[in-house]
Motif scaffolding. Structure first.
Motif, short mmCIF file in Angstrom:
data_model
loop_
_atom_site.label_atom_id
_atom_site.label_comp_id
_atom_site.label_asym_id
_atom_site.label_seq_id
_atom_site.Cartn_x
_atom_site.Cartn_y
_atom_site.Cartn_z
N ASN A 82 0.85 -1.19 0.00
CA ASN A 82 0.00 0.00 0.00
C ASN A 82 0.88 1.24 0.00
O ASN A 82 1.99 1.22 0.54
N TYR A 84 1.58 4.96 1.32
CA TYR A 84 1.29 5.73 2.52
C TYR A 84 1.91 7.12 2.44
O TYR A 84 2.96 7.31 1.83
N HIS A 85 1.24 8.06 3.10
CA HIS A 85 1.76 9.41 3.30
C HIS A 85 2.47 9.37 4.65
O HIS A 85 1.85 9.08 5.68
N SER A 96 -0.39 7.59 7.14
CA SER A 96 -1.79 7.54 6.72
C SER A 96 -1.82 7.10 5.26
O SER A 96 -0.83 7.23 4.54
N VAL A 97 -2.95 6.56 4.85
CA VAL A 97 -3.09 6.11 3.46
C VAL A 97 -3.00 7.33 2.55
O VAL A 97 -3.58 8.38 2.82
N ALA A 98 -2.25 7.21 1.46
CA ALA A 98 -2.04 8.32 0.53
C ALA A 98 -3.34 8.66 -0.19
O ALA A 98 -3.95 7.80 -0.82
N SER A 99 -3.75 9.91 -0.09
CA SER A 99 -4.97 10.37 -0.75
C SER A 99 -4.66 10.76 -2.21
O SER A 99 -3.51 11.06 -2.54
N PRO A 100 -5.67 10.79 -3.07
CA PRO A 100 -5.44 11.16 -4.47
C PRO A 100 -4.86 12.57 -4.63
O PRO A 100 -4.09 12.82 -5.55
N GLU A 101 -5.19 13.49 -3.72
CA GLU A 101 -4.66 14.85 -3.81
C GLU A 101 -3.15 14.87 -3.62
O GLU A 101 -2.44 15.67 -4.22
N LEU A 102 -2.64 13.97 -2.77
CA LEU A 102 -1.20 13.94 -2.50
C LEU A 102 -0.40 13.48 -3.71
O LEU A 102 0.75 13.86 -3.88
N TRP A 103 -1.01 12.66 -4.56
CA TRP A 103 -0.30 12.18 -5.75
C TRP A 103 0.07 13.33 -6.66
O TRP A 103 1.07 13.29 -7.35
N HIS A 111 1.43 7.52 -10.82
CA HIS A 111 0.15 7.31 -10.16
C HIS A 111 -0.23 5.83 -10.28
O HIS A 111 -0.08 5.24 -11.35
#
Length: 135
Positions: A82, A84-85, A96-103, A111
């Motif tokens: 997975n 992660y941020h 925390s799980v990486a959100s689409p905005e962070l990509w 991506h």
């Protein structure tokens, strides 16, 4: 001559990054992808004052976010990888799980859903052909 136990203290320690679900140690399977801010709001979310954030974004096109990155980890319990941020505070890590905005804030990372600007037809035909087995 130095004592062996003194030599061992010089070794770097394992990062204490654990699975959000199981609490077991996560193994890194990728490099760190640094994050950058290109809007004042992104800096304000991290505690910077509005005026300072606006000045910084106007003087620089992007601002590197210190001690934050995206990284892919393997969990032995989940048996999967997975993204992660990761935020580092002194010697502790917040994951925390990486959100689409962070990509969109990361540099040099691909991506996981592929290039979002490519159409479905192109994406489907760019995949390697599936091998059919006659047996």
């Amino acid at each position: 001559m130095q004592n062996k136990s003194h030599q061992n203290r010089k070794r770097s320690k394992r990062r204490t990054i654990y699975c959000l679900v199981h609490g077991c140690y996560l193994h890194s399977v990728s490099q760190k992808y640094k994050l950058y801010a290109d809007r004042a709001g992104q800096l304000q979310e991290r505690g910077m004052e509005r005026q300072n954030a606006l000045i910084l974004v106007t003087t620089k096109t992007v601002v590197p976010l210190e001690n934050e990155w995206l990284e892919e980890f393997w969990c032995d319990q989940c048996q999967q990888t997975n993204w992660y941020h990761v935020k580092k505070f002194n010697r502790t890590y917040e994951v925390s799980v990486a959100s689409p905005e962070l990509w969109q804030q990361a540099s040099g990372v691909i991506h996981p859903d592929g290039n979002l600007s490519v159409g479905e037809f192109t994406r489907r035909h760019a995949r390697p052909p599936k091998l059919c087995s006659k047996f």
